[in-house]
Design an enzyme around this catalytic site. Structure first.
Site, short mmCIF file in Angstrom:
data_model
loop_
_atom_site.label_atom_id
_atom_site.label_comp_id
_atom_site.label_asym_id
_atom_site.label_seq_id
_atom_site.Cartn_x
_atom_site.Cartn_y
_atom_site.Cartn_z
N GLN A 184 16.12 6.76 1.60
CA GLN A 184 16.27 5.00 2.49
C GLN A 184 16.84 4.22 1.89
OE1 GLN A 184 11.85 3.85 2.78
NE2 GLN A 184 11.89 5.36 4.14
N GLU A 244 8.00 14.63 1.38
CA GLU A 244 6.66 14.06 2.12
C GLU A 244 5.39 14.90 2.73
OE1 GLU A 244 7.95 13.42 6.82
OE2 GLU A 244 8.70 12.35 5.16
#
Length: 461
Positions: free
Chosen positions: A196, A338
């Site tokens: 990110q 994830e």
């Protein structure tokens, strides 16, 4: 009587050992046979929040159709509104809420405070936007999220000439003193802790005076598909991102085009539902599965057969059918960390040991997911060894008990998956799923009970 939040004294990610009232526990429904369901899911959190940022920086208004309505997306909407962006609700045709019309201001304005909640995309994507605003913007987050890695963004913004005051913490809370412009240029970043960091800078880079030449200098770069998602979203808005070498990106300055966009279903949220077919030997289809996508959840079609499942694409859906048992696996999940909680749950229910690697970076997600998964599976009688970069799972007979969420949506759904076949699993704070899927408990119960129109499960609200 109070129930302790923690079953292992040496792992306390909250740091306070706060007790939980018994009525905070959600008894996971048990499947009395093979689950058979057809499930529709709301939009992708990752795509929704990227498109909200780009629409806020665009040269005109954008309509975001079928966005995700959740805690994370609500935090992003509130953050962008605080900077002067108009985001208006429009009647949508989907089952999960209104569309959003995003109208950028002529000039972004700071002099505000932004609560990131637990949203990593907000705490990382919005500070570069705030640097383009006039005035100071203070960023803070929930107590449980303040410790998430932010050093990469803090140091990169400073290297780009942004005045950022964090009192030497290297993380939240901090204040970005925006001047209405960012010089841009060349900057190095260590994105080992989170991809990110890269996406955050790429999303705003076209608005920097000199664009951006970004170079990753860390030892590893996790979750590359998420960076590709960002580059794809930029390309669709006319922003070209060149990558002359691995870990290097160049963005030329220019206008970010306004566009209307349809948000795909969240394929990572599909993981526990598809895994339910394997856990119970049943069949689950997720509708509106995209033909091509940058979402990490697309990897499920290639991962789940390793457990012995059959996977089929037909009529716009992805269908997973479980077999007679669950095989153990050896998997490198570096591209899709994830998905790890769901994969680890299946491994705990398998017939033979599994080793899941490439996921050391998920220690820095909503909680230390490696420690949390190991702790909770052990609490139900399982055997798990933590590795430097993953987990080794040796299946053992599991029993019921309290499964702690650690304020982590994927920990909650993982407990529910195990609870499908292990009676008596009680999820502490199942409301953590509201972060990305507020309809989770309704969808999950419907899947187990077979409610709905011929098995098609669509949550309202």
């Amino acid at each position: 009587m109070l129930i302790s939040k923690y079953s292992a004294p040496d792992f306390d990610p909250y740091g306070d050992n706060t007790p939980v009232e018994p009525d905070a526990l959600w008894l996971a429904p048990v499947a009395d046979g093979a689950v058979r369901a057809r499930v529709s899911l709301p939009g992708s959190k990752s795509i929704t929040n990227r498109e909200l940022v780009l629409a806020s920086l665009a040269g005109g208004s954008s309509l975001i159709r079928a966005p995700l309505h959740s805690k994370d997306s609500a935090n992003m909407v509130q953050a962008l509104r605080a900077l002067g962006v108009r985001i208006e609700e429009r009647d949508g045709s989907g089952a999960f809420g209104d569309d959003w019309l995003v109208i950028p201001p002529e000039e972004l304005t700071g002099s505000t405070t932004i609560d990131c909640g637990q949203a990593g995309t907000v705490m990382r994507f919005v500070p570069p936007v705030a640097a383009l605003a006039l005035g100071p913007t203070t960023f803070d987050a929930d107590d449980s999220a303040r410790g998430r890695p932010m050093g990469g963004i803090v140091s990169a913004l400073r290297a780009l000439g942004v005045d950022l005051d964090d009192a030497g913490r290297g993380g939240l809370p901090f204040t970005v003193h925006g001047t209405g412009r960012v010089a841009g240029g060349a900057v190095e970043i260590d994105a080992s802790a989170s991809s990110q960091f890269v996406s955050a800078l790429l999303l705003s880079a076209a608005r920097f005076d000199d664009g951006l030449r970004l170079t990753h200098v860390g030892e590893r770069l996790p979750s590359l598909p998420h960076i590709e998602m960002t580059i794809d979203a930029l390309a669709r808005r006319g922003v070209k991102v060149e990558s002359p070498a691995t870990g290097e990106w160049i963005v030329t300055p220019g206008t970010i085009a306004a566009r209307d966009v349809d948000i795909e279903p969240d394929l990572s949220n599909a993981a526990p539902f598809l895994a339910a077919a394997i856990a119970t030997g049943g069949s689950v289809s997720v509708t509106d599965w995209p033909d091509a996508t940058t979402q990490v959840g697309a990897e499920l079609a290639g991962i789940l057969p390793a457990f012995g499942a059959a996977v089929e694409r037909a009529d716009g859906a992805l269908t997973v059918r479980g077999g007679d048992g669950i095989r153990g696996v050896e998997l490198d999940l570096s591209a899709g960390g994830e998905l790890a909680p769901t994969i680890v749950a299946l491994a705990a229910l398998a017939d033979s040991p599994s080793t899941i690697t490439g996921i050391g970076h998920i220690r820095n997600h909503e909680t230390d997911r490696l420690a949390a998964l190991a702790n909770e599976i052990r609490g139900l009688g399982g055997e798990v060894d933590e590795l430097d970069d993953g987990l080794r799972i040796v299946p053992r007979p599991l029993h019921g008990g309290v499964w702690h969420s650690y304020e982590d949506h994927r920990m909650s759904t993982t407990g529910a998956l195990i609870g499908l076949v292990v009676p008596g699993v009680q999820i502490e704070n199942v409301e953590a799923t509201h972060k990305t899927l507020p309809q989770f408990t309704a969808l999950w119960r419907d899947m187990v009970t077979g409610d709905g129109d011929q098995g098609r499960l669509v949550a309202g609200g």
